[in-house]
Design a protein around this motif. Structure first.
Motif, PDB file in Angstrom:
ATOM      1  N   LYS A 191       4.282   5.986   1.891  1.00  0.00           N
ATOM      2  CA  LYS A 191       4.154   4.537   2.017  1.00  0.00           C
ATOM      3  C   LYS A 191       3.786   3.846   0.707  1.00  0.00           C
ATOM      4  O   LYS A 191       4.079   2.669   0.523  1.00  0.00           O
ATOM      5  CB  LYS A 191       3.085   4.212   3.071  1.00  0.00           C
ATOM      6  N   MET A 192       3.115   4.537  -0.227  1.00  0.00           N
ATOM      7  CA  MET A 192       2.630   3.909  -1.457  1.00  0.00           C
ATOM      8  C   MET A 192       3.540   4.267  -2.631  1.00  0.00           C
ATOM      9  O   MET A 192       3.723   5.449  -2.943  1.00  0.00           O
ATOM     10  CB  MET A 192       1.196   4.360  -1.738  1.00  0.00           C
ATOM     11  N   TRP A 193       4.059   3.224  -3.314  1.00  0.00           N
ATOM     12  CA  TRP A 193       5.019   3.434  -4.401  1.00  0.00           C
ATOM     13  C   TRP A 193       4.604   2.623  -5.624  1.00  0.00           C
ATOM     14  O   TRP A 193       4.474   1.393  -5.559  1.00  0.00           O
ATOM     15  CB  TRP A 193       6.430   3.043  -3.949  1.00  0.00           C
ATOM     16  N   CYS A 194       4.391   3.329  -6.725  1.00  0.00           N
ATOM     17  CA  CYS A 194       4.029   2.694  -7.999  1.00  0.00           C
ATOM     18  C   CYS A 194       5.300   2.377  -8.774  1.00  0.00           C
ATOM     19  O   CYS A 194       6.114   3.276  -9.039  1.00  0.00           O
ATOM     20  CB  CYS A 194       3.140   3.616  -8.822  1.00  0.00           C
ATOM     21  N   LEU A 195       5.451   1.133  -9.163  1.00  0.00           N
ATOM     22  CA  LEU A 195       6.665   0.679  -9.847  1.00  0.00           C
ATOM     23  C   LEU A 195       6.490   0.845 -11.355  1.00  0.00           C
ATOM     24  O   LEU A 195       6.274  -0.093 -12.096  1.00  0.00           O
ATOM     25  CB  LEU A 195       6.968  -0.771  -9.468  1.00  0.00           C
ATOM     26  N   GLY A 196       6.591   2.102 -11.795  1.00  0.00           N
ATOM     27  CA  GLY A 196       6.414   2.413 -13.203  1.00  0.00           C
ATOM     28  C   GLY A 196       4.959   2.653 -13.550  1.00  0.00           C
ATOM     29  O   GLY A 196       4.078   2.733 -12.681  1.00  0.00           O
ATOM     30  N   ASN A 197       4.700   2.759 -14.849  1.00  0.00           N
ATOM     31  CA  ASN A 197       3.350   3.031 -15.343  1.00  0.00           C
ATOM     32  C   ASN A 197       3.122   2.333 -16.684  1.00  0.00           C
ATOM     33  O   ASN A 197       3.938   2.467 -17.605  1.00  0.00           O
ATOM     34  CB  ASN A 197       3.151   4.540 -15.543  1.00  0.00           C
ATOM     35  N   GLU A 198       2.033   1.578 -16.789  1.00  0.00           N
ATOM     36  CA  GLU A 198       1.588   0.962 -18.044  1.00  0.00           C
ATOM     37  C   GLU A 198       2.744   0.349 -18.854  1.00  0.00           C
ATOM     38  O   GLU A 198       2.872   0.570 -20.052  1.00  0.00           O
ATOM     39  CB  GLU A 198       0.825   1.984 -18.892  1.00  0.00           C
TER      40      GLU A 198
ATOM     41  N   GLU B  20       4.329   0.099   0.683  1.00  0.00           N
ATOM     42  CA  GLU B  20       3.460  -0.741  -0.132  1.00  0.00           C
ATOM     43  C   GLU B  20       3.850  -0.592  -1.595  1.00  0.00           C
ATOM     44  O   GLU B  20       3.946   0.529  -2.104  1.00  0.00           O
ATOM     45  CB  GLU B  20       1.994  -0.342   0.063  1.00  0.00           C
ATOM     46  N   MET B  21       4.039  -1.716  -2.266  1.00  0.00           N
ATOM     47  CA  MET B  21       4.514  -1.727  -3.642  1.00  0.00           C
ATOM     48  C   MET B  21       3.375  -2.065  -4.608  1.00  0.00           C
ATOM     49  O   MET B  21       2.659  -3.052  -4.412  1.00  0.00           O
ATOM     50  CB  MET B  21       5.649  -2.744  -3.798  1.00  0.00           C
ATOM     51  N   ILE B  22       3.237  -1.236  -5.642  1.00  0.00           N
ATOM     52  CA  ILE B  22       2.180  -1.401  -6.633  1.00  0.00           C
ATOM     53  C   ILE B  22       2.829  -1.686  -7.980  1.00  0.00           C
ATOM     54  O   ILE B  22       3.543  -0.853  -8.531  1.00  0.00           O
ATOM     55  CB  ILE B  22       1.311  -0.129  -6.713  1.00  0.00           C
ATOM     56  N   VAL B  23       2.593  -2.874  -8.502  1.00  0.00           N
ATOM     57  CA  VAL B  23       3.197  -3.301  -9.760  1.00  0.00           C
ATOM     58  C   VAL B  23       2.200  -3.081 -10.894  1.00  0.00           C
ATOM     59  O   VAL B  23       0.984  -3.092 -10.687  1.00  0.00           O
ATOM     60  CB  VAL B  23       3.629  -4.788  -9.656  1.00  0.00           C
TER      61      VAL B  23
ATOM     62  N   VAL C  64       5.457  -7.694  -3.730  1.00  0.00           N
ATOM     63  CA  VAL C  64       4.570  -6.573  -4.023  1.00  0.00           C
ATOM     64  C   VAL C  64       3.249  -6.765  -3.289  1.00  0.00           C
ATOM     65  O   VAL C  64       2.939  -7.857  -2.803  1.00  0.00           O
ATOM     66  CB  VAL C  64       4.331  -6.399  -5.539  1.00  0.00           C
ATOM     67  N   ASP C  65       2.474  -5.687  -3.214  1.00  0.00           N
ATOM     68  CA  ASP C  65       1.228  -5.694  -2.457  1.00  0.00           C
ATOM     69  C   ASP C  65      -0.012  -5.526  -3.329  1.00  0.00           C
ATOM     70  O   ASP C  65      -1.099  -5.978  -2.950  1.00  0.00           O
ATOM     71  CB  ASP C  65       1.254  -4.573  -1.412  1.00  0.00           C
ATOM     72  N   TYR C  66       0.151  -4.838  -4.458  1.00  0.00           N
ATOM     73  CA  TYR C  66      -0.983  -4.547  -5.327  1.00  0.00           C
ATOM     74  C   TYR C  66      -0.542  -4.690  -6.783  1.00  0.00           C
ATOM     75  O   TYR C  66       0.628  -4.482  -7.114  1.00  0.00           O
ATOM     76  CB  TYR C  66      -1.488  -3.102  -5.134  1.00  0.00           C
ATOM     77  N   ILE C  67      -1.516  -4.985  -7.629  1.00  0.00           N
ATOM     78  CA  ILE C  67      -1.296  -4.895  -9.069  1.00  0.00           C
ATOM     79  C   ILE C  67      -2.292  -3.879  -9.611  1.00  0.00           C
ATOM     80  O   ILE C  67      -3.467  -3.866  -9.239  1.00  0.00           O
ATOM     81  CB  ILE C  67      -1.433  -6.263  -9.766  1.00  0.00           C
ATOM     82  N   SER C  68      -1.802  -2.991 -10.467  1.00  0.00           N
ATOM     83  CA  SER C  68      -2.645  -1.893 -10.946  1.00  0.00           C
ATOM     84  C   SER C  68      -3.440  -2.311 -12.175  1.00  0.00           C
ATOM     85  O   SER C  68      -2.985  -3.125 -12.987  1.00  0.00           O
ATOM     86  CB  SER C  68      -1.790  -0.669 -11.265  1.00  0.00           C
TER      87      SER C  68
ATOM     88  N   TYR D 243      -3.673  -7.422  -3.742  1.00  0.00           N
ATOM     89  CA  TYR D 243      -4.952  -6.823  -4.067  1.00  0.00           C
ATOM     90  C   TYR D 243      -4.812  -5.949  -5.324  1.00  0.00           C
ATOM     91  O   TYR D 243      -3.722  -5.804  -5.876  1.00  0.00           O
ATOM     92  CB  TYR D 243      -5.474  -6.002  -2.884  1.00  0.00           C
ATOM     93  N   ILE D 244      -5.917  -5.376  -5.736  1.00  0.00           N
ATOM     94  CA  ILE D 244      -5.941  -4.566  -6.957  1.00  0.00           C
ATOM     95  C   ILE D 244      -5.928  -3.083  -6.604  1.00  0.00           C
ATOM     96  O   ILE D 244      -6.653  -2.640  -5.706  1.00  0.00           O
ATOM     97  CB  ILE D 244      -7.178  -4.909  -7.811  1.00  0.00           C
TER      98      ILE D 244
END
Length: 503
Positions: free
Chosen positions: A165-172, A206-209, A235-239, A286-287
């Motif tokens: 369910k949780m997907w990070c859209l790339g990194n840094e 859930e998308m994490i940007v 999106v749902d979260y920002i990292s 959310y964060i």
């Protein structure tokens, strides 16, 4: 030093998301190879994963784990890690200048994650690749069958989808060091389109940007504004990421970075609110603080090494030896996450094994808990429920990163199912004992059910394979409830977990 404090059962901050106590593991150094995975080790299971390491991981009760990176993911071809191991290519990992054998890939990691009881949070490569590869990856992982990628997974022996369910859209992606680094608007557009495509396959994903790599980036906090203006509705979260150190040897300033982190969270919360208002959006974001830890002991030397060595396989890298001071800091930082749980819903300690990690493992040898393992474990085990506001009235200090820092740092969590309140308490004072007087308003029948303490050690003391329990919690004493108040003496430089039965 007398400190008065108060909490009330009705003064709630937020319901804590269990995923606040998540973790991160990357194909980097010895995190995977000779960390969690070492075929031929005396403790290896049938899949090659170390049972001694797995046991230490299970004891942390981790809800979710971010994988496979990190900087590694920005040049990673996920297809290299599927199918027969003997057919997988060896690749050069540009992030950490090493060779990647691909002996552990998505399916192997999923086996391990299931065995230790952790949900996967997967990252897609938006550095050297993009939307199409991310879509294919999700289809391989989440679709039941009847399509090219899902049937390929089934041919690899995995009949049922993982339903991640949780997907990070790339990194840094804000970092110039990142392979495929992008400007905020460029990345925001790509993240938006990728999120829409992935939701087409898994509607409840859930998308994490990507937010800022740290709060010292020249683009912070404008990066968050620029990215969210492009993708807010999808999106749902920002990292957020942040690493901490005490190279100067100033312990109080080091501890002041806990407050600095609170300002970081508060600032990005304001950016989120600004963009929501500007776009007239209805959804909340959310964060996801998906990389955090102490990292400074070997950082300069490691940087020299990985930029010059000749592409080794699973080299020793970022293997921090954490000391007692680091454990105290981690306890306070977790308190800040609890206090900010209205904004921070997911957080991942970086990383889990060997690489800046609470768990260390020698190749062919033993595994042990580092000092920071314990406050992380206590928060994960007992920090679930409703975060409560705690008012603290006591002496403060100023330092270069923050002013008016309370010497006594307290977070409180009320678990209504277990009828318990847990207090996480850090006395940051270098020399003074705290005489605590805490009002427990609304908890009329409270009594101390557990008291654990970490105290009395030299700040530079560490654990190791020959003395794995040198710095570890002990049973506390001298703290009790009388007349509706928690009272007791807390020695200098000490961390306490006081669990109250409030049935």
């Amino acid at each position: 030093m007398k400190v008065q404090a108060a909490l009330h059962k009705e003064f709630k901050i937020a319901r804590i998301d269990d995923r606040l106590y998540s973790a991160f593991i990357e194909h980097m150094g010895r995190a995977i190879y000779s960390g969690i995975y070492e075929p031929g080790h005396p403790q290896a299971d049938a899949h090659g994963f170390r049972k001694d390491v797995a046991a230490l991981v299970r004891d942390l009760n981790i809800p979710a784990i971010r994988y496979p990176g990190g900087n590694f993911v920005s040049a990673y071809n996920w297809e290299d890690g599927i199918g027969p191991i003997e057919d997988r290519p060896v690749r050069l990992d540009l992030a950490w200048r090493s060779k990647e054998t691909n002996h552990v890939g998505t399916n192997e990691f999923a086996v391990w994650a299931k065995d230790v009881g952790i949900d996967m949070m997967l990252a897609v490569n938006l550095g050297s690749r993009g939307l199409s590869d991310a879509r294919n990856f999700m289809e391989y992982v989440n679709h039941p069958g009847g399509t090219y990628w899902s049937d390929l997974r089934r041919s690899h022996g995995v009949e049922d989808p993982y339903d991640v369910k949780m997907w990070c859209l790339g990194n840094e992606m804000d970092g110039p060091w990142q392979i495929g680094h992008k400007e905020a608007k460029e990345y925001g557009r790509l993240a938006d389109e990728t999120a829409k495509a992935l939701r087409g396959l898994t509607p409840d994903a859930e998308m994490i940007v990507c937010g800022s790599s740290n709060d010292e980036m020249a683009t912070y906090p404008d990066w968050e504004r620029g990215v969210l203006e492009e993708c807010y509705e999808n999106v749902d979260y920002i990292s957020l990421h942040k690493y901490f150190g005490n190279s100067s040897g100033d312990t109080l300033n080091f501890f002041g970075k806990i407050e600095e982190t609170g300002r970081y969270i508060q600032a990005i919360g304001g950016v989120i609110d600004f963009v929501k208002a500007k776009k007239r959006a209805k959804n909340d974001i959310y964060i996801c603080f998906d990389e955090w830890n102490v990292w400074y002991h070997n950082r300069e030397e490691d940087s020299k090494n990985w930029k010059s060595w000749d592409w080794p396989e699973a080299p020793a890298l970022l293997e921090e030896d954490y000391n007692f001071e680091d454990a105290l800091f981690i306890g306070g930082l977790l308190n800040e996450f609890i206090r900010r749980s209205d904004r921070v819903k997911i957080a991942c300690i970086a990383q889990l094994v060997n690489v800046i990690a609470p768990i260390r493992a020698e190749k062919g040898g033993p595994a042990w808990r580092q000092t920071i393992y314990y406050p992380y474990q206590f928060a994960s085990l007992y920090g679930r429920g409703d975060a409560l506001n705690v008012s603290v009235n006591g002496p403060t200090y100023d330092c270069s990163v923050a002013d008016d820092v309370q010497y006594l740092d307290v977070a409180a969590v009320h678990n209504t199912d277990e009828q318990a309140v847990t207090l996480f308490i850090l006395n940051r004072h270098l020399t003074d004992t705290v005489d605590l007087d805490m009002d427990l308003a609304g908890f009329v029948n409270a009594k101390v059910a557990m008291h654990k303490v970490m105290a009395g050690h030299d700040l530079r003391l560490t654990n190791g394979p020959d003395n794995p329990d040198r710095v570890s919690p002990k049973d506390g004493s001298g703290v009790g409830v009388e007349d509706g108040k928690l009272r007791g003496n807390l020695p200098p430089l000490s961390y306490h977990v006081v669990r109250l039965d409030v049935s």
